[in-house]
Design an enzyme around this catalytic site. Structure first.
Site, PDB file in Angstrom:
ATOM      1  N   SER A 244       9.200  -1.919   9.042  1.00 39.94           N
ATOM      2  CA  SER A 244      10.539  -2.083   9.805  1.00 39.94           C
ATOM      3  C   SER A 244      10.236  -1.587  11.079  1.00 39.94           C
ATOM      4  CB  SER A 244      11.472  -0.909   9.054  1.00 39.94           C
ATOM      5  OG  SER A 244      11.084   0.261   8.929  1.00 39.94           O
TER       6      SER A 244
ATOM      7  N   ALA B 266      -0.118  -3.944   3.393  1.00 38.63           N
ATOM      8  CA  ALA B 266      -1.247  -4.569   2.435  1.00 38.63           C
ATOM      9  C   ALA B 266      -0.697  -6.082   2.186  1.00 38.63           C
ATOM     10  CB  ALA B 266      -1.812  -3.679   1.436  1.00 38.63           C
TER      11      ALA B 266
ATOM     12  N   ASN C 257       2.232   2.800  -7.454  1.00 37.75           N
ATOM     13  CA  ASN C 257       2.996   2.286  -6.491  1.00 37.75           C
ATOM     14  C   ASN C 257       4.568   2.667  -7.138  1.00 37.75           C
ATOM     15  OD1 ASN C 257       2.416   0.891  -4.196  1.00 37.75           O
ATOM     16  ND2 ASN C 257       1.285  -0.453  -5.516  1.00 37.75           N
TER      17      ASN C 257
ATOM     18  N   HIS D 222      -5.315  -0.779   5.857  1.00 39.64           N
ATOM     19  CA  HIS D 222      -4.190  -0.558   4.886  1.00 39.64           C
ATOM     20  C   HIS D 222      -3.359   0.832   5.299  1.00 39.64           C
ATOM     21  CE1 HIS D 222      -2.293  -0.269   0.571  1.00 39.64           C
ATOM     22  NE2 HIS D 222      -1.544  -0.340   1.485  1.00 39.64           N
ATOM     23  N   ASP D 223      -2.166   0.706   5.455  1.00 39.82           N
ATOM     24  CA  ASP D 223      -1.597   2.038   5.960  1.00 39.82           C
ATOM     25  C   ASP D 223      -1.746   3.274   5.136  1.00 39.82           C
ATOM     26  OD1 ASP D 223       0.278   0.901   4.046  1.00 39.82           O
ATOM     27  OD2 ASP D 223       1.750   0.590   5.864  1.00 39.82           O
ATOM     28  N   THR D 224      -1.561   2.858   3.933  1.00 33.39           N
ATOM     29  CA  THR D 224      -1.695   3.956   2.770  1.00 33.39           C
ATOM     30  C   THR D 224      -3.163   4.592   2.892  1.00 33.39           C
ATOM     31  OG1 THR D 224      -0.169   2.944   1.260  1.00 33.39           O
ATOM     32  CG2 THR D 224      -1.411   4.655   0.426  1.00 33.39           C
TER      33      THR D 224
ATOM     34  N   GLY E 137       6.758  -0.486  14.239  1.00 30.76           N
ATOM     35  CA  GLY E 137       5.504  -0.095  14.669  1.00 30.76           C
ATOM     36  C   GLY E 137       5.372   0.769  15.782  1.00 30.76           C
TER      37      GLY E 137
ATOM     38  N   GLY F  22       6.572   9.515   6.436  1.00 35.45           N
ATOM     39  CA  GLY F  22       7.810   9.855   6.811  1.00 35.45           C
ATOM     40  C   GLY F  22       8.625  10.709   5.738  1.00 35.45           C
TER      41      GLY F  22
END
Length: 467
Positions: A15, A82, A299, A239-241, A17, A405
């Site tokens: 949503s 991802a 997940n 990968h953000d995670t 950056g 977050g």
């Protein structure tokens, strides 16, 4: 002349950056957000796609702001979500659009994949949980519906790999993101070439796998001229995670975490993947982590449900206000957050109501009650996932680290501590950017490895405890 050493993390979520600059001060990481921009899927010719050109424009805009501030970074690294990718032709031009994982093109593609490889064998080779949006099914959708596209393709690049390519002209498949394709072998840590061949995907489109911390190169001349300086491009865990988990502020190797954002990723770290049938039955996944660790996780539908109802019926309320209002509700209805019905419903609010109604529970009324049902349901999901992970690892964890977050969702953190019976340590909220920066700082020698980075993160950011 500013002699500080700066590092730039560009963290792009589903949503929005953001560009976060960091430097060290008195042994602590100091963050400065210098640019933020919106992101979202758009409908184009009947498909949900990402606006890649706009995103790359925003990447450059934020990089220019470093020059305006007189804070030129030593290096830059980009992380995103991802599984999504682009295909390039012989001239390195995009073929078609970057189709988003929430698009329905993968419907029934699992059946096509299982005609060539049994579902159990696929898991035993890759260790990746079945999710219909995984790259393996997206590629099958192309092969079945647009075979000419695959025939024209010379390169496949995951979204952050593509942005790094646009900056440097060099290609790589960063390891943490590559594993989410469900096409990487969990033992060799390389592409499963035999699997790719069996599925009928062209092998040559897959780039060489590189680890977080790899220096990909410097900016291309035209990019350096446009933004006004040159710097290194260093692969974070793209990968953000993967980046977020690097930022778990733990002082031991035995960790249980929830990376809490649009998705809630709950898991631990393993040095060897668990690709057993029991693990598959629990729908646990073995995603790649820093230095060949495995993020052994589940997940769980996360704050996506709250984000959706906020949009639908939240009006002007902020997330904090919604959380506060939910905490005052007594409704006890619970839904299964992981049910497919909540992945992309026409209306999340109505879907939550329908799920309560169908299970004979009280339907929530208004934003506060709807949010309360979602928060309570998430806490119940976390408790269940924690039990499964403990069963599979044989370890009892006394603390859950909540990063991202969702670390700011005070009510949800309290519910999680209560539902799991464990201490909850919440923070840092900017975990993804912090982990991205940590990979760059380790590569540059500013931090002495992952354990040192985690210790530094523990003292650099407020960590709130719930008992």
């Amino acid at each position: 002349m500013n002699m500080e050493k700066y590092y730039l993390a560009i963290d792009i979520g589903a949503s929005s950056g953001r560009h976060i600059l960091s430097h060290m001060e008195d042994g602590k990481m100091v963050l400065e957000e210098i640019h933020r921009f919106p992101n979202g899927m758009v409908e184009k010719q009947g498909q949900k796609v990402w606006n890649i050109e706009v995103l790359f424009g925003e990447i450059k805009t934020g990089m220019k702001k470093c020059r305006e501030l007189g804070k030129i970074p030593v290096s830059v690294g980009i992380d995103t979500w991802a599984v999504d990718f682009v295909l390039l032709d012989r001239e390195d031009r995009l073929i078609g659009d970057a189709v988003a994982y929430r698009d329905n093109r993968t419907k029934n593609m699992d059946e096509k994949v299982y005609e060539m490889i049994d579902e159990k064998e696929l898991y035993s080779r890759t260790g990746i949980q079945k999710q219909l949006f995984n790259t393996v099914y997206q590629l099958m959708a192309l092969k079945e519906k647009n075979p000419d596209v695959l025939q024209r393709a010379e390169k496949l690049l995951m979204i952050p790999d593509y942005f790094h390519f646009l900056l440097t002209g060099n290609t790589a498949a960063e390891y943490t993101n590559a594993t989410t394709t469900q096409l990487v072998n969990a033992i060799t840590n390389d592409w499963d070439w035999e699997l790719i061949e069996r599925l009928g995907y062209p092998q040559f489109i897959f780039q060489k796998i590189q680890m977080p911390g790899t220096e990909l190169g410097v900016l291309k001349n035209d990019i350096a001229q446009e933004i006004g300086y040159n710097c290194k491009v260093v692969l974070p865990a793209t990968h953000d995670t993967g980046s977020a988990v690097m930022a778990v502020p733990a002082r031991s190797d035995t960790i249980l975490y929830i990376s809490s954002g649009t998705w809630s990723l709950m898991g631990t770290e393993l040095m060897k993947a668990n690709c057993s049938e029991q693990s598959r039955q629990h729908n646990l996944t073995n995603e790649g982590g820093y230095q060949y660790r495995f993020r052994y996780l589940k997940n769980i539908m996360g704050l996506w449900m709250i984000q959706s109802v906020k949009k639908e019926i939240g009006g002007e309320l902020g997330f904090g206000e919604i959380c506060e209002a939910a905490s005052k509700c007594s409704i006890s209805s619970i839904v299964n957050c992981n049910a497919d019905r909540f992945l992309a419903p026409q209306n999340m609010t109505e879907e939550v109501k329908a799920a309560c109604r169908e299970s004979g529970q009280k339907e929530p009324e208004g934003i506060a009650e709807t949010a309360a049902v979602i928060y309570n349901s998430l806490a119940a999901c976390y408790a269940e996932a924690a039990k499964e992970i403990e069963e599979m690892t044989g370890i009892i964890y006394d603390c859950i680290y909540i990063i991202g977050g969702g670390a700011n969702a005070d009510y949800l953190n309290r519910l999680t501590a209560k539902a799991t019976g464990k201490k909850v340590c919440a923070g840092p909220a900017e975990a993804t950017a912090v982990g991205n920066l940590a990979a760059q700082m380790i590569a540059d020698g500013t931090l002495g490895g992952l354990a040192a980075a985690r210790k530094c993160i523990h003292v650099s950011f407020p960590i709130k405890e719930y008992l």
